[in-house]
Design an enzyme around this catalytic site. Structure first.
Site, mmCIF file in Angstrom:
data_model
loop_
_atom_site.group_PDB
_atom_site.id
_atom_site.type_symbol
_atom_site.label_atom_id
_atom_site.label_comp_id
_atom_site.label_asym_id
_atom_site.label_seq_id
_atom_site.Cartn_x
_atom_site.Cartn_y
_atom_site.Cartn_z
ATOM 1 N N LYS A 1 0.814 -1.193 0.000
ATOM 2 C CA LYS A 1 0.000 0.000 0.000
ATOM 3 C C LYS A 1 0.862 1.263 0.000
ATOM 4 C CE LYS A 1 -2.536 -2.604 3.274
ATOM 5 N NZ LYS A 1 -2.732 -2.788 4.707
ATOM 6 N N GLU B 1 7.128 2.409 -6.526
ATOM 7 C CA GLU B 1 7.356 1.829 -5.204
ATOM 8 C C GLU B 1 7.735 2.933 -4.211
ATOM 9 O OE1 GLU B 1 6.843 -0.230 -3.030
ATOM 10 O OE2 GLU B 1 8.275 -1.880 -2.995
ATOM 11 N N ASP B 2 7.372 2.752 -2.955
ATOM 12 C CA ASP B 2 7.706 3.768 -1.957
ATOM 13 C C ASP B 2 9.197 3.797 -1.647
ATOM 14 O OD1 ASP B 2 7.702 1.297 -0.654
ATOM 15 O OD2 ASP B 2 6.315 1.888 0.928
ATOM 16 N N ASP C 1 14.781 -1.034 -0.770
ATOM 17 C CA ASP C 1 15.566 -1.345 0.433
ATOM 18 C C ASP C 1 16.539 -2.475 0.088
ATOM 19 O OD1 ASP C 1 16.265 -1.307 3.150
ATOM 20 O OD2 ASP C 1 14.690 -2.694 3.685
ATOM 21 N N LYS D 1 17.468 3.067 0.018
ATOM 22 C CA LYS D 1 18.470 2.862 1.079
ATOM 23 C C LYS D 1 19.551 1.977 0.472
ATOM 24 C CE LYS D 1 15.169 2.286 4.851
ATOM 25 N NZ LYS D 1 14.765 1.344 5.919
ATOM 26 N N PHE E 1 14.725 3.667 9.730
ATOM 27 C CA PHE E 1 13.352 3.260 9.452
ATOM 28 C C PHE E 1 12.507 4.522 9.359
ATOM 29 C CE2 PHE E 1 9.218 1.389 9.782
ATOM 30 C CZ PHE E 1 9.389 0.196 9.099
ATOM 31 N N VAL E 2 11.847 4.693 8.220
ATOM 32 C CA VAL E 2 11.093 5.926 7.996
ATOM 33 C C VAL E 2 9.605 5.642 7.798
ATOM 34 C CG1 VAL E 2 13.021 7.290 7.073
ATOM 35 C CG2 VAL E 2 11.696 5.853 5.519
#
Ligand code: IMP
Length: 184
Positions: free
Chosen positions: A40, A106-107, A110, A138, A159-160
């Site tokens: 989401k 995508e947000d 990682d 990241k 972690f955001v």
């Protein structure tokens, strides 16, 4: 949660997203694109990015879960995680991507496991082109050699939350991107 610290402000996000939209508009001039958002976390980014793109555009969404690989967010904050590489599809795309200009949205990139998996799924549809738009990256966490074609911001290993990103499903609606403090 107390102690959230703004890493990237709403103004910085808006400025960068507008620039990414212009880049996409330029790269696909005269063509149509389909934005495929990864649920989401990418929902807010996709809706802002798409409105900065002056092309014929349609949307689709795909859902994935890395359930089983990742510890709880609290654990991740303490000690980080080590994914085994398993990603599960929880919602497939509604349309065929064949012959289309697909932009996977995508947000955050990682370890790269999620997008590597999703890229394969989209490639199997034989799209005309496939690009990745990621708001955050990241790079220090990467396990798979994958990069975004359109990137918002490269960030350190923190972690955001906010602007779509969650901590245990919360904070997605924060307008700024904030760092969750590590415990201890
Ligand atoms: P990857 O497969 O390791 O590249 O992970 C991508 C997914 O991990 C993202 O779509 C997020 O759901 C989640 N994720 C990674 N880092 C963060 C973070 O700092 N905050 C919130 N979610 C994150």
């Amino acid at each position: 949660m107390t102690g959230l610290k703004v890493l990237i402000s709403r103004e910085q996000i808006a400025e960068r997203v507008a620039a990414m939209g212009s880049e996409i508009t330029r790269d696909f001039a005269g063509q149509a694109v389909i934005f495929v958002g990864v649920l989401k976390g990418a929902a807010i980014f996709l809706s802002d990015l798409a409105r900065q793109v002056q092309l014929d555009a349609t949307f689709d969404f795909i859902g994935v879960s890395s359930y089983g690989n990742r510890p709880s967010p609290a654990q991740e904050l303490k000690s980080g995680w080590d994914s085994t590489g398993e990603v599960r599809l929880t919602k497939d795309m509604d349309q065929s991507m064949q012959g289309r200009n697909v932009i996977l949205v995508e947000d955050i990139l990682d370890t790269g496991l999620t997008l590597t998996y999703l890229k394969k799924i989209v490639q199997a549809h034989q799209p005309k082109s496939l690009r990745i738009a990621a708001l955050l990256d990241k790079p220090s966490r990467r396990k798979q050699p994958i990069e975004a074609d359109y990137l918002g911001f490269s960030i350190p290993d923190e972690f955001v939350v906010g602007y779509g990103l969650d901590y245990a499903e919360k904070y997605r609606n924060l307008p700024d991107i904030c760092i969750v403090p590590r415990e201890g």
